[in-house]
Write a protein that holds these residues in place. Structure first.
Motif, PDB file in Angstrom:
ATOM      1  N   GLN A 105       0.884  -1.136  -0.216  1.00 13.83           N
ATOM      2  CA  GLN A 105       0.161  -0.022   0.037  1.00 13.83           C
ATOM      3  C   GLN A 105       0.915   1.313   0.157  1.00 13.83           C
ATOM      4  N   TRP A 106       0.327   2.268  -0.561  1.00 13.33           N
ATOM      5  CA  TRP A 106       1.330   3.518  -0.834  1.00 13.33           C
ATOM      6  C   TRP A 106       1.189   4.188   0.439  1.00 13.33           C
ATOM      7  N   GLN A 107       2.093   4.679   0.953  1.00 17.70           N
ATOM      8  CA  GLN A 107       2.215   5.471   2.176  1.00 17.70           C
ATOM      9  C   GLN A 107       3.099   6.520   2.044  1.00 17.70           C
ATOM     10  N   GLN A 108       3.079   7.694   2.536  1.00 17.12           N
ATOM     11  CA  GLN A 108       4.077   8.834   2.778  1.00 17.12           C
ATOM     12  C   GLN A 108       4.749   8.900   3.866  1.00 17.12           C
ATOM     13  N   VAL A 109       5.788   8.738   3.990  1.00 14.86           N
ATOM     14  CA  VAL A 109       6.751   9.020   5.042  1.00 14.86           C
ATOM     15  C   VAL A 109       7.793  10.197   5.031  1.00 14.86           C
ATOM     16  N   ALA A 110       8.045  10.819   6.193  1.00 14.85           N
ATOM     17  CA  ALA A 110       8.751  12.028   6.327  1.00 14.85           C
ATOM     18  C   ALA A 110       9.571  11.912   7.499  1.00 14.85           C
ATOM     19  N   ALA A 111      10.528  12.289   7.521  1.00 14.03           N
ATOM     20  CA  ALA A 111      11.552  12.386   8.845  1.00 14.03           C
ATOM     21  C   ALA A 111      11.963  13.699   8.851  1.00 14.03           C
ATOM     22  N   VAL A 112      12.090  14.493  10.092  1.00 12.99           N
ATOM     23  CA  VAL A 112      12.786  15.835  10.270  1.00 12.99           C
ATOM     24  C   VAL A 112      13.696  15.773  11.478  1.00 12.99           C
ATOM     25  N   MET A 113      14.723  16.398  11.244  1.00  9.85           N
ATOM     26  CA  MET A 113      15.933  16.559  12.148  1.00  9.85           C
ATOM     27  C   MET A 113      16.126  18.276  12.278  1.00  9.85           C
ATOM     28  N   ASP A 114      16.104  18.501  13.517  1.00  9.61           N
ATOM     29  CA  ASP A 114      16.209  20.023  13.737  1.00  9.61           C
ATOM     30  C   ASP A 114      17.243  20.388  15.004  1.00  9.61           C
ATOM     31  N   ARG A 115      18.346  20.619  14.576  1.00 10.73           N
ATOM     32  CA  ARG A 115      19.526  20.716  15.767  1.00 10.73           C
ATOM     33  C   ARG A 115      19.530  22.218  15.931  1.00 10.73           C
TER      34      ARG A 115
END
Length: 204
Positions: A105-115
Motif C-alpha cells: 500500500q502506498w504511504q507517505q513517510v517523512a522524517a525531520v531533524m532540527d538541531r
C-alpha cells in the motif's frame, strides 16, 4: 543515479521500482550534507517488510558506514516501524510504534531533524500525521562526503524492496502541517528550502 533502473506506476505519476538489488543515490553536495536541519519525504509501497528484525532497511541514508557516523537516516523494520537516526559522534534516534508501515500500500513517510538552538527535535510523520518525536542534541551531525542513498545503506547487505515515488529533500525542518498540506501534490521544484526533488515520472 541508479543502476538498471526500473519504472512502475506511482502514487503521483510514475515511480522507481527497487527489487532489492537496485537503489538510488543523490551525489554528495553541501546542500545534501545537512548537519543542522533536514526533512526527507517519500511515498513508498513496500513489496515486503524486512525479514530479520535485526536488519532494518534504509529508506534514506546519509552516513559513513557506522552507527556513530550517521548524518541522518530513516529505517524500516520487519515489525513495520520507522526509525530516524542521526549522530554527532553518539547516535540519537526516535522510533514509531510497530505496524505503522504495511506491505502493498502506498504511504507517505517523512522524517525531520532540527538541531537548531534551543531544544532540538527529531520527528517522524506518516501520511500527514506526526507519529513519533524526541529531543536531539544541538551539535552538528557528523559530516561525510558519501552520497545520500535511497533504499540502501553502507551498514547493511539488505536493500528496500518496493516502489518509491516523489522523493523530497529539504534543508529546513518542515512542520507536520506543512508536510500534510503538500503530501498529495506534486511540487513545482522551486519551493524555498527544497534541495532535491525526484518525481520518478520518466517511465523509461
Amino acid at each position: 543515479q541508479g543502476t538498471d533502473r526500473q519504472w512502475t506506476a506511482g502514487d503521483l505519476g510514475g515511480a522507481a521500482y527497487l527489487d532489492g538489488m537496485q537503489y538510488a543515490e543523490i551525489a554528495h553536495s553541501p546542500t545534501i550534507n545537512q548537519l543542522r536541519t533536514v526533512t526527507v519525504e517519500a511515498r513508498i509501497k513496500a513489496d515486503r517488510l524486512p525479514v530479520d528484525a535485526a536488519s532494518p532497511v534504509a529508506l534514506f541514508y546519509k552516513g559513513g558506514g557506522t552507527l556513530a557516523t550517521r548524518t541522518y537516516s530513516l529505517w524500516l523494520n520487519s515489525d513495520g516501524w520507522l526509525k530516524l537516526s542521526t549522530s554527532d559522534g553518539t547516535e540519537q534516534s526516535v522510533t514509531t510504534a510497530a505496524g505503522l508501515i504495511a506491505p502493498h500500500q502506498w504511504q507517505q513517510v517523512a522524517a525531520v531533524m532540527d538541531r537548531t538552538t534551543g531544544q532540538g527535535v527529531l520527528k517522524i510523520v506518516v501520511d500527514g500525521v506526526e507519529r513519533a518525536s524526541a529531543t536531539v542534541r544541538t551539535n552538528n551531525a557528523t559530516s561525510n562526503t558519501n552520497p545520500l542513498f535511497i533504499g540502501h545503506s553502507l551498514e547493511s547487505n539488505f536493500n528496500f524492496e518496493g516502489a518509491i515515488d516523489d522523493v523530497r529533500v529539504w534543508s529546513v525542518a518542515r512542520t507536520a502541517a506543512q508536510i500534510a498540506a503538500a503530501k498529495d501534490l506534486e511540487l513545482t521544484g522551486t519551493e524555498a528550502g527544497l534541495v532535491a526533488y525526484l518525481k520518478a515520472n520518466e517511465g523509461t
